[in-house]
Design a protein around this motif. Structure first.
Motif, PDB file in Angstrom:
ATOM      1  N   UNK A  78       7.365   1.129  -4.777  1.00  0.00           N
ATOM      2  CA  UNK A  78       6.183   0.441  -4.320  1.00  0.00           C
ATOM      3  C   UNK A  78       5.825  -0.857  -5.162  1.00  0.00           C
ATOM      4  N   UNK A  79       5.010  -1.749  -4.767  1.00  0.00           N
ATOM      5  CA  UNK A  79       4.428  -2.966  -5.463  1.00  0.00           C
ATOM      6  C   UNK A  79       2.944  -2.986  -5.122  1.00  0.00           C
ATOM      7  N   UNK A  80       2.193  -3.583  -5.854  1.00  0.00           N
ATOM      8  CA  UNK A  80       0.656  -3.827  -5.668  1.00  0.00           C
ATOM      9  C   UNK A  80       0.518  -5.153  -6.256  1.00  0.00           C
ATOM     10  N   UNK A  81      -0.577  -5.910  -5.591  1.00  0.00           N
ATOM     11  CA  UNK A  81      -1.264  -7.129  -6.229  1.00  0.00           C
ATOM     12  C   UNK A  81      -1.540  -6.841  -7.458  1.00  0.00           C
ATOM     13  N   UNK A  82      -1.035  -7.408  -8.603  1.00  0.00           N
ATOM     14  CA  UNK A  82      -1.429  -7.115  -9.824  1.00  0.00           C
ATOM     15  C   UNK A  82      -2.899  -7.662 -10.245  1.00  0.00           C
ATOM     16  N   UNK A  83      -3.769  -8.223  -9.589  1.00  0.00           N
ATOM     17  CA  UNK A  83      -5.069  -8.475  -9.765  1.00  0.00           C
ATOM     18  C   UNK A  83      -5.670  -7.180  -9.594  1.00  0.00           C
ATOM     19  N   UNK A  84      -5.361  -6.759  -8.364  1.00  0.00           N
ATOM     20  CA  UNK A  84      -6.095  -5.506  -8.012  1.00  0.00           C
ATOM     21  C   UNK A  84      -5.779  -4.279  -8.766  1.00  0.00           C
ATOM     22  N   UNK A  85      -4.288  -4.331  -9.057  1.00  0.00           N
ATOM     23  CA  UNK A  85      -3.802  -3.206  -9.798  1.00  0.00           C
ATOM     24  C   UNK A  85      -4.417  -3.262 -11.221  1.00  0.00           C
ATOM     25  N   UNK A 220       0.931 -14.027 -16.932  1.00  0.00           N
ATOM     26  CA  UNK A 220       1.556 -12.580 -17.452  1.00  0.00           C
ATOM     27  C   UNK A 220       2.642 -12.047 -16.123  1.00  0.00           C
ATOM     28  N   UNK A 221       2.041 -12.095 -14.931  1.00  0.00           N
ATOM     29  CA  UNK A 221       2.495 -11.681 -13.804  1.00  0.00           C
ATOM     30  C   UNK A 221       3.420 -12.763 -12.962  1.00  0.00           C
ATOM     31  N   UNK A 222       3.576 -13.696 -13.267  1.00  0.00           N
ATOM     32  CA  UNK A 222       4.234 -14.969 -12.559  1.00  0.00           C
ATOM     33  C   UNK A 222       5.478 -14.354 -11.604  1.00  0.00           C
ATOM     34  N   UNK A 223       6.349 -13.640 -12.181  1.00  0.00           N
ATOM     35  CA  UNK A 223       7.481 -13.066 -11.145  1.00  0.00           C
ATOM     36  C   UNK A 223       7.062 -12.327 -10.062  1.00  0.00           C
ATOM     37  N   UNK A 224       6.047 -11.716 -10.216  1.00  0.00           N
ATOM     38  CA  UNK A 224       5.739 -10.740  -9.371  1.00  0.00           C
ATOM     39  C   UNK A 224       4.967 -11.398  -8.281  1.00  0.00           C
ATOM     40  N   UNK A 225       4.015 -12.105  -8.767  1.00  0.00           N
ATOM     41  CA  UNK A 225       3.182 -12.831  -7.915  1.00  0.00           C
ATOM     42  C   UNK A 225       3.902 -13.936  -6.866  1.00  0.00           C
ATOM     43  N   UNK A 226       5.104 -14.755  -7.467  1.00  0.00           N
ATOM     44  CA  UNK A 226       5.893 -15.557  -6.830  1.00  0.00           C
ATOM     45  C   UNK A 226       6.855 -14.647  -5.662  1.00  0.00           C
ATOM     46  N   UNK A 227       7.397 -13.441  -6.197  1.00  0.00           N
ATOM     47  CA  UNK A 227       8.401 -12.735  -5.356  1.00  0.00           C
ATOM     48  C   UNK A 227       7.463 -12.401  -3.997  1.00  0.00           C
ATOM     49  N   UNK A 228       6.333 -11.893  -4.376  1.00  0.00           N
ATOM     50  CA  UNK A 228       5.917 -11.066  -3.306  1.00  0.00           C
ATOM     51  C   UNK A 228       4.586 -11.882  -2.770  1.00  0.00           C
ATOM     52  N   UNK A 229       4.501 -13.243  -3.174  1.00  0.00           N
ATOM     53  CA  UNK A 229       3.550 -14.006  -2.480  1.00  0.00           C
ATOM     54  C   UNK A 229       2.007 -13.392  -2.796  1.00  0.00           C
ATOM     55  N   UNK A 230       1.752 -13.100  -3.862  1.00  0.00           N
ATOM     56  CA  UNK A 230       0.482 -12.458  -4.135  1.00  0.00           C
ATOM     57  C   UNK A 230      -0.315 -13.536  -5.008  1.00  0.00           C
ATOM     58  N   UNK A 231      -1.693 -13.456  -4.596  1.00  0.00           N
ATOM     59  CA  UNK A 231      -2.606 -14.693  -5.457  1.00  0.00           C
ATOM     60  C   UNK A 231      -4.057 -13.803  -5.545  1.00  0.00           C
TER      61      UNK A 231
END
Length: 234
Positions: A78-85, A220-231
């Protein structure tokens, strides 16, 4: 732990704070899932595989499965928006300290006088505890790197349904509710059981952030934000 089934040919890697324990419980109760490992594995006093949140590399290092055996399994996580996580991580961290600011190691001196929101200080403290700025993000990436499928926390049941289809399971299974962060106002964690009392309204995760916090998470979370299009806010 990971959850493994030889019968259904899958392994689920429980990425922390993404509702992974709810999925793990569902798999164990309804789909022949077994904890892998079911205890911490140490060698020469060094932890080789955690009992909770075991990674692909730890499974290999502990000799629990071979690389060939892993590659033949359907691997998902699973993955989650890092801002929320991060807000849920912060809330649970505070709860472990009895919501007592005097016990918060991220507050010093005058800051420790019952702040309404110590999240900015906590986030800065958390990032300082790691020698490398990307270590926070590398934790989740260890779970995502080998996955054949990644379930988004924001669409948990839909993602779980799709995972079942990949495994050739036609029956729909509801994800078992487990370890919900109390009082979340804005996420899948806020979905209550039908007979549950409504939780007290809490702040949306966006209300915990200031401009500096947003910039820190984006770095800090640039790779995950980009890969999953989170913002932030989305």
């Amino acid at each position: 732990m990971a959850v493994y089934s030889d019968q259904h040919r899958y392994i689920f890697f429980a990425n922390p704070q993404t509702a992974s324990k709810a999925i793990a419980l569902t798999l164990r109760k309804k789909l022949d899932g077994k904890a892998l490992p079911d205890h911490e594995i140490k060698r020469n006093g060094k932890l080789v595989a955690r009992m909770h949140h075991t990674t692909y590399s730890q499974i290999l290092a502990a000799g629990l499965l071979s690389r060939g055996e892993l590659e033949r399994l359907f691997k998902f996580t699973c993955v989650r928006n890092p801002f929320d996580q991060l807000v849920s991580k912060y809330i649970k961290h505070c709860a472990r300290l009895m919501d007592n600011p005097a016990r918060y190691p991220w507050l010093e001196g005058a800051q420790a006088t019952a702040p309404d929101n110590s999240f900015p200080q906590w986030l800065a403290y958390l990032s300082r505890t790691y020698e490398e700025t990307d270590k926070l993000a590398r934790g989740p990436l260890e779970f995502l790197a080998h996955a054949d499928m990644v379930i988004r926390f924001e669409a948990l049941q839909d993602g779980f349904d799709e995972s079942l289809r990949h495994m050739g399971i036609k029956d729909r299974l509801s994800v078992t509710e487990f370890n919900v962060t109390q009082g979340r106002a804005d996420s899948a964690e806020a979905v209550a059981l039908p007979d549950a009392k409504p939780a007290k309204k809490k702040k949306n995760y966006t209300e915990f952030y200031d401009t500096a916090c947003i910039a820190m998470v984006e770095k800090l979370y640039e790779p995950i934000l980009k890969q999953f299009n989170y913002s932030f806010g989305h």
